[in-house]
Motif scaffolding. Sequence first.
Motif, PDB file in Angstrom:
ATOM      1  N   HIS A 130       0.830  -1.207   0.000  1.00 21.62           N
ATOM      2  CA  HIS A 130       0.000   0.000   0.000  1.00 21.62           C
ATOM      3  C   HIS A 130       0.861   1.251   0.000  1.00 21.62           C
ATOM      4  CE1 HIS A 130      -3.606  -2.338   0.426  1.00 21.62           C
ATOM      5  NE2 HIS A 130      -3.054  -2.993   1.436  1.00 21.62           N
ATOM      6  N   ASP A 131       2.124   1.105   0.287  1.00 17.79           N
ATOM      7  CA  ASP A 131       3.066   2.227   0.240  1.00 17.79           C
ATOM      8  C   ASP A 131       3.592   2.310  -1.187  1.00 17.79           C
ATOM      9  OD1 ASP A 131       5.936   3.252   0.197  1.00 17.79           O
ATOM     10  OD2 ASP A 131       5.256   3.892   2.178  1.00 17.79           O
ATOM     11  N   PRO A 132       3.355   3.416  -1.886  1.00 18.46           N
ATOM     12  CA  PRO A 132       3.748   3.495  -3.294  1.00 18.46           C
ATOM     13  C   PRO A 132       5.253   3.345  -3.534  1.00 18.46           C
ATOM     14  CG  PRO A 132       2.759   5.566  -2.564  1.00 18.46           C
ATOM     15  CD  PRO A 132       2.665   4.607  -1.439  1.00 18.46           C
ATOM     16  N   ILE A 133       6.054   3.813  -2.596  1.00 18.06           N
ATOM     17  CA  ILE A 133       7.505   3.698  -2.751  1.00 18.06           C
ATOM     18  C   ILE A 133       7.931   2.241  -2.633  1.00 18.06           C
ATOM     19  CG2 ILE A 133       9.733   4.287  -1.712  1.00 18.06           C
ATOM     20  CD1 ILE A 133       8.475   7.011  -0.963  1.00 18.06           C
ATOM     21  N   GLU A 134       7.437   1.553  -1.617  1.00 16.61           N
ATOM     22  CA  GLU A 134       7.795   0.153  -1.434  1.00 16.61           C
ATOM     23  C   GLU A 134       7.260  -0.706  -2.573  1.00 16.61           C
ATOM     24  OE1 GLU A 134       7.032  -1.426   2.463  1.00 16.61           O
ATOM     25  OE2 GLU A 134       7.938   0.312   3.439  1.00 16.61           O
ATOM     26  N   ALA A 135       6.055  -0.400  -3.038  1.00 23.83           N
ATOM     27  CA  ALA A 135       5.479  -1.159  -4.149  1.00 23.83           C
ATOM     28  C   ALA A 135       6.314  -0.963  -5.420  1.00 23.83           C
ATOM     29  CB  ALA A 135       4.031  -0.738  -4.386  1.00 23.83           C
TER      30      ALA A 135
ATOM     31  N   ALA B 296      14.595   7.154 -16.591  1.00 23.95           N
ATOM     32  CA  ALA B 296      13.282   7.749 -16.849  1.00 23.95           C
ATOM     33  C   ALA B 296      12.720   7.281 -18.191  1.00 23.95           C
ATOM     34  CB  ALA B 296      13.377   9.274 -16.819  1.00 23.95           C
ATOM     35  N   ASP B 297      13.563   7.248 -19.209  1.00 19.91           N
ATOM     36  CA  ASP B 297      13.105   6.776 -20.526  1.00 19.91           C
ATOM     37  C   ASP B 297      12.655   5.322 -20.451  1.00 19.91           C
ATOM     38  OD1 ASP B 297      13.636   9.253 -21.592  1.00 19.91           O
ATOM     39  OD2 ASP B 297      15.470   8.630 -22.632  1.00 19.91           O
ATOM     40  N   TYR B 298      13.400   4.514 -19.740  1.00 21.66           N
ATOM     41  CA  TYR B 298      13.019   3.109 -19.594  1.00 21.66           C
ATOM     42  C   TYR B 298      11.641   3.009 -18.932  1.00 21.66           C
ATOM     43  CZ  TYR B 298      12.750  -1.684 -18.129  1.00 21.66           C
ATOM     44  OH  TYR B 298      12.301  -2.964 -17.933  1.00 21.66           O
ATOM     45  N   LEU B 299      11.457   3.747 -17.853  1.00 22.26           N
ATOM     46  CA  LEU B 299      10.181   3.692 -17.131  1.00 22.26           C
ATOM     47  C   LEU B 299       9.020   4.173 -17.996  1.00 22.26           C
ATOM     48  CD1 LEU B 299      11.348   5.007 -13.658  1.00 22.26           C
ATOM     49  CD2 LEU B 299      10.587   2.680 -14.202  1.00 22.26           C
ATOM     50  N   GLU B 300       9.224   5.259 -18.721  1.00 22.84           N
ATOM     51  CA  GLU B 300       8.157   5.817 -19.547  1.00 22.84           C
ATOM     52  C   GLU B 300       7.775   4.896 -20.695  1.00 22.84           C
ATOM     53  OE1 GLU B 300       9.709   9.656 -20.576  1.00 22.84           O
ATOM     54  OE2 GLU B 300       8.789  10.601 -18.823  1.00 22.84           O
ATOM     55  N   MET B 301       8.732   4.183 -21.240  1.00 21.81           N
ATOM     56  CA  MET B 301       8.485   3.422 -22.459  1.00 21.81           C
ATOM     57  C   MET B 301       8.255   1.929 -22.242  1.00 21.81           C
ATOM     58  SD  MET B 301      11.321   5.380 -24.718  1.00 21.81           S
ATOM     59  CE  MET B 301      10.695   5.142 -26.367  1.00 21.81           C
ATOM     60  N   ASN B 302       8.617   1.402 -21.067  1.00 23.35           N
ATOM     61  CA  ASN B 302       8.630  -0.049 -20.927  1.00 23.35           C
ATOM     62  C   ASN B 302       7.871  -0.638 -19.756  1.00 23.35           C
ATOM     63  OD1 ASN B 302      10.532  -0.705 -23.156  1.00 23.35           O
ATOM     64  ND2 ASN B 302      11.867   0.613 -21.958  1.00 23.35           N
TER      65      ASN B 302
ATOM     66  N   LEU C 204       4.339   1.803 -12.854  1.00 24.07           N
ATOM     67  CA  LEU C 204       4.529   3.134 -12.288  1.00 24.07           C
ATOM     68  C   LEU C 204       3.402   4.031 -12.784  1.00 24.07           C
ATOM     69  CD1 LEU C 204       6.295   5.038 -10.628  1.00 24.07           C
ATOM     70  CD2 LEU C 204       7.588   5.528 -12.702  1.00 24.07           C
ATOM     71  N   ASP C 205       2.550   4.448 -11.859  1.00 24.89           N
ATOM     72  CA  ASP C 205       1.393   5.262 -12.231  1.00 24.89           C
ATOM     73  C   ASP C 205       1.771   6.688 -12.592  1.00 24.89           C
ATOM     74  OD1 ASP C 205      -0.342   3.143 -11.809  1.00 24.89           O
ATOM     75  OD2 ASP C 205      -0.641   3.677  -9.706  1.00 24.89           O
ATOM     76  N   SER C 206       2.818   7.215 -11.964  1.00 29.03           N
ATOM     77  CA  SER C 206       3.188   8.608 -12.177  1.00 29.03           C
ATOM     78  C   SER C 206       4.704   8.770 -12.104  1.00 29.03           C
ATOM     79  CB  SER C 206       2.526   9.474 -11.103  1.00 29.03           C
ATOM     80  OG  SER C 206       3.043  10.777 -11.130  1.00 29.03           O
ATOM     81  N   MET C 207       5.237   9.519 -13.031  1.00 30.42           N
ATOM     82  CA  MET C 207       6.669   9.799 -13.010  1.00 30.42           C
ATOM     83  C   MET C 207       7.038  10.711 -11.842  1.00 30.42           C
ATOM     84  SD  MET C 207       8.303   8.043 -15.203  1.00 30.42           S
ATOM     85  CE  MET C 207       9.886   8.861 -15.342  1.00 30.42           C
ATOM     86  N   ASP C 208       6.056  11.350 -11.236  1.00 35.66           N
ATOM     87  CA  ASP C 208       6.329  12.193 -10.064  1.00 35.66           C
ATOM     88  C   ASP C 208       6.975  11.377  -8.946  1.00 35.66           C
ATOM     89  OD1 ASP C 208       5.297  14.457 -11.283  1.00 35.66           O
ATOM     90  OD2 ASP C 208       3.303  14.196 -10.403  1.00 35.66           O
ATOM     91  N   LEU C 209       6.501  10.159  -8.751  1.00 42.94           N
ATOM     92  CA  LEU C 209       7.076   9.293  -7.730  1.00 42.94           C
ATOM     93  C   LEU C 209       8.540   9.005  -8.046  1.00 42.94           C
ATOM     94  CD1 LEU C 209       6.816   7.536  -5.196  1.00 42.94           C
ATOM     95  CD2 LEU C 209       6.078   5.675  -6.687  1.00 42.94           C
TER      96      LEU C 209
END
Length: 64
Positions: free
Chosen positions: A9-14, A36-42, A46-51
């Motif tokens: 339930h903790d977004p960081i730990e998840a 960041a590119d890896y996360l955005e494209m693959n 991750l619900d939000s890049m803000d995290l």
Amino acid sequence: MTQRGHNLHDPIEAFAGEVAKDIMFPKQSEEYHEVADYLEMNVDYLDSMDLFDQLWEKYLENNK
């Protein structure tokens, strides 16, 4: 990776737990844009890049 835990339930730990399971994640990279590119494209875990941005700032502070 140091943020991994068992509280899904903790977004960081998840997020850290999902990264740990992702064998393609560039774990050794120290380049923001590469990660960041890896996360955005693959990934879909991750619900939000803000995290990620918050965690990247913590990473930089802890590794100066």
